[in-house]
Scaffold this motif. Structure first.
Motif, PDB file in Angstrom:
ATOM      1  N   LEU A   1       0.824  -1.199   0.000  1.00 22.16           N
ATOM      2  CA  LEU A   1       0.000   0.000   0.000  1.00 22.16           C
ATOM      3  C   LEU A   1       0.863   1.255   0.000  1.00 22.16           C
ATOM      4  N   GLY A   2       1.988   1.200   0.697  1.00 24.37           N
ATOM      5  CA  GLY A   2       2.835   2.373   0.863  1.00 24.37           C
ATOM      6  C   GLY A   2       3.274   3.020  -0.432  1.00 24.37           C
ATOM      7  N   ARG A   3       3.658   2.219  -1.414  1.00 26.55           N
ATOM      8  CA  ARG A   3       4.151   2.796  -2.671  1.00 26.55           C
ATOM      9  C   ARG A   3       3.061   3.597  -3.386  1.00 26.55           C
ATOM     10  N   TYR A   4       1.802   3.174  -3.238  1.00 23.71           N
ATOM     11  CA  TYR A   4       0.697   3.913  -3.845  1.00 23.71           C
ATOM     12  C   TYR A   4       0.417   5.197  -3.073  1.00 23.71           C
ATOM     13  N   VAL A   5       0.534   5.128  -1.750  1.00 25.72           N
ATOM     14  CA  VAL A   5       0.333   6.311  -0.918  1.00 25.72           C
ATOM     15  C   VAL A   5       1.401   7.362  -1.225  1.00 25.72           C
ATOM     16  N   VAL A   6       2.649   6.929  -1.310  1.00 22.48           N
ATOM     17  CA  VAL A   6       3.744   7.859  -1.606  1.00 22.48           C
ATOM     18  C   VAL A   6       3.508   8.542  -2.953  1.00 22.48           C
ATOM     19  N   ARG A   7       3.075   7.776  -3.943  1.00 25.83           N
ATOM     20  CA  ARG A   7       2.819   8.346  -5.265  1.00 25.83           C
ATOM     21  C   ARG A   7       1.709   9.400  -5.205  1.00 25.83           C
ATOM     22  N   GLU A   8       0.624   9.096  -4.487  1.00 29.41           N
ATOM     23  CA  GLU A   8      -0.486  10.042  -4.389  1.00 29.41           C
ATOM     24  C   GLU A   8      -0.065  11.321  -3.665  1.00 29.41           C
ATOM     25  N   LEU A   9       0.735  11.176  -2.616  1.00 26.85           N
ATOM     26  CA  LEU A   9       1.196  12.354  -1.878  1.00 26.85           C
ATOM     27  C   LEU A   9       2.141  13.186  -2.728  1.00 26.85           C
ATOM     28  N   ALA A  10       2.995  12.516  -3.507  1.00 23.62           N
ATOM     29  CA  ALA A  10       3.924  13.239  -4.373  1.00 23.62           C
ATOM     30  C   ALA A  10       3.169  14.028  -5.435  1.00 23.62           C
TER      31      ALA A  10
ATOM     32  N   ARG B   1       8.828  11.684   3.624  1.00 23.20           N
ATOM     33  CA  ARG B   1       9.867  10.848   4.228  1.00 23.20           C
ATOM     34  C   ARG B   1       9.304   9.426   4.294  1.00 23.20           C
ATOM     35  N   VAL B   2       9.967   8.512   3.640  1.00 25.12           N
ATOM     36  CA  VAL B   2       9.523   7.115   3.654  1.00 25.12           C
ATOM     37  C   VAL B   2      10.283   6.415   4.775  1.00 25.12           C
ATOM     38  N   ALA B   3       9.624   6.241   5.917  1.00 29.41           N
ATOM     39  CA  ALA B   3      10.270   5.660   7.091  1.00 29.41           C
ATOM     40  C   ALA B   3      10.097   4.142   7.091  1.00 29.41           C
TER      41      ALA B   3
ATOM     42  N   LEU C   1      11.230   4.435  -4.833  1.00 33.06           N
ATOM     43  CA  LEU C   1      10.114   5.369  -4.682  1.00 33.06           C
ATOM     44  C   LEU C   1      10.510   6.808  -5.007  1.00 33.06           C
ATOM     45  N   GLN C   2      11.808   7.075  -5.076  1.00 34.52           N
ATOM     46  CA  GLN C   2      12.247   8.446  -5.337  1.00 34.52           C
ATOM     47  C   GLN C   2      11.793   8.951  -6.699  1.00 34.52           C
ATOM     48  N   ILE C   3      11.594   8.050  -7.651  1.00 32.02           N
ATOM     49  CA  ILE C   3      11.187   8.469  -8.992  1.00 32.02           C
ATOM     50  C   ILE C   3       9.699   8.817  -9.059  1.00 32.02           C
ATOM     51  N   THR C   4       8.963   8.579  -7.962  1.00 33.02           N
ATOM     52  CA  THR C   4       7.537   8.936  -7.961  1.00 33.02           C
ATOM     53  C   THR C   4       7.337  10.435  -7.769  1.00 33.02           C
ATOM     54  N   GLY C   5       8.395  11.151  -7.398  1.00 29.47           N
ATOM     55  CA  GLY C   5       8.293  12.594  -7.200  1.00 29.47           C
ATOM     56  C   GLY C   5       9.422  13.324  -7.889  1.00 29.47           C
ATOM     57  N   ASN C   6       9.503  14.616  -7.674  1.00 28.09           N
ATOM     58  CA  ASN C   6      10.586  15.411  -8.223  1.00 28.09           C
ATOM     59  C   ASN C   6      11.855  15.179  -7.416  1.00 28.09           C
ATOM     60  N   MET C   7      12.969  15.685  -7.904  1.00 28.27           N
ATOM     61  CA  MET C   7      14.251  15.478  -7.226  1.00 28.27           C
ATOM     62  C   MET C   7      14.199  16.012  -5.793  1.00 28.27           C
ATOM     63  N   GLY C   8      14.494  15.142  -4.838  1.00 32.81           N
ATOM     64  CA  GLY C   8      14.516  15.531  -3.440  1.00 32.81           C
ATOM     65  C   GLY C   8      13.161  15.533  -2.760  1.00 32.81           C
TER      66      GLY C   8
END
Length: 333
Positions: free
Chosen positions: A18-27, A34-36, A46-53
């Motif tokens: 579930l986490g990878r989908y949540v991270v994508r939606e938040l991005a 922060r993916v803890a 997961l870094q590629i789901t958002g912009n750099m940083g």
């Protein structure tokens, strides 16, 4: 209600299904995430789901409060997705779903952050199942520390990386039969993973009231047997069903308890004794996906997108109604 679209959000368990989908939606909404997780090296994808940083993996373990506090420091919102279906070593139900949830909530309170807690339908501090009991204890601890927290209780979650349909589809490739515990009569309300992820993101955005327990289910209620039939129809395989009474399933699970990664535990058998559907009270009070304005996806619309690889010739298997679906014959144990 004003919505901050550039919050810092700490997501515990963000590297999971579930986490990878949540991270994508938040991005997508412009949040800094922060993916803890225990193994940050397993979350770099997961870094590629958002912009750099924008997406940053960080090490944290719910069994160590100091790591939780470090991960939450400076966050505007905390999402806790951590949970296990079976205990392994020190990753126990209590350590993660009860004590762990309490530690996350206390850290969120100390940081002045909002919180969204992922629970499950059936969560109850008095439940006979250890999984359901600790989920219920976790809910109580979170609301005790962060009264305006949002609690989400999904039914069984399906999607490309799920551990339910993928497991039984893989089993259908080799096993001559599929087990139906308790006759396969337990009812579920399967909900698409991306629908749940969108609900989480809307909680972070403050689009639904806090201090509330939401129950998330898909558009249809299906028995365990019906879900197996739909899976078999998609993978175009015929398999017999083996009816296992709850007693027989408990004895089988007990014998497998020392096997690493055992496919069945006694606690899972206990869970199957109760239906896993959205309650009438939640529907009456509007505490469902309707509160988020989300139209849930049908199982039939999503299963073929990822179960096709389990067909006899994969995506090249030709449709043949006579060769798909479950066999009529059943056996009992």
């Amino acid at each position: 209600m004003a919505i901050d679209t550039e919050q810092t959000v700490t997501v515990f368990g963000g590297s999971g299904f579930l986490g990878r989908y949540v991270v994508r939606e938040l991005a997508k909404r412009g949040h800094r995430i922060r993916v803890a997780c225990r193994r940050p090296d397993l979350a770099y994808h997961l870094q590629i789901t958002g912009n750099m940083g924008q997406v940053m993996p960080i090490q944290a373990n719910l069994r160590f409060p100091w790591s939780i506090e470090r991960a939450v420091e400076g966050a505007d919102h905390v999402v806790n997705l951590v949970g296990v279906l079976a205990e392994t070593g020190r990753q126990t139900f209590d350590a993660l779903q009860s004590s762990g949830a309490r530690a996350v909530a206390e850290a969120a309170r100390a940081a002045g952050a909002g919180m969204t807690q992922m629970s499950a339908i059936g969560a109850n501090a008095g439940a006979p199942s250890a999984y359901a009991r600790t989920k219920g204890e976790g809910e109580q601890a979170v609301l005790g520390a962060v009264p305006d927290a949002r609690i989400l209780r999904p039914s069984i979650v399906f999607g490309a990386e799920d551990q339910f349909f993928n497991r039984f589809a893989e089993m259908s490739r080799f096993a001559p039969f599929l087990p139906l515990i308790g006759g396969g009569a337990t009812r579920f309300q399967p909900v698409y993973v991306n629908d749940v992820a969108q609900a989480v993101a809307m909680c972070v955005d403050g689009k639904v009231p806090g201090g509330t327990v939401y129950e998330l289910g898909g558009p249809e209620i299906l028995t365990f047997r019906q879900m197996m039939e739909k899976m078999l129809a998609v993978v175009q395989r015929k398999r017999r069903f083996l009816n296992l009474s709850f007693g027989a399933a408990e004895r089988l699970a007990s014998m497998m308890r020392l096997v690493p990664g055992a496919p069945l535990t006694t606690d899972q058998v206990e869970q199957l004794k109760s239906d896993n559907v959205v309650s009438d009270l939640a529907i009456a009070e509007g505490r469902t996906l309707a509160a988020f304005g989300i139209q849930p996806q049908l199982l039939e619309a999503v299963l073929p997108t990822y179960l096709v690889r389990y067909r006899p010739q994969g995506q090249f298997t030709q449709p043949d109604p006579q060769a798909s679906g479950p066999a009529n014959r059943e056996e009992a144990a």
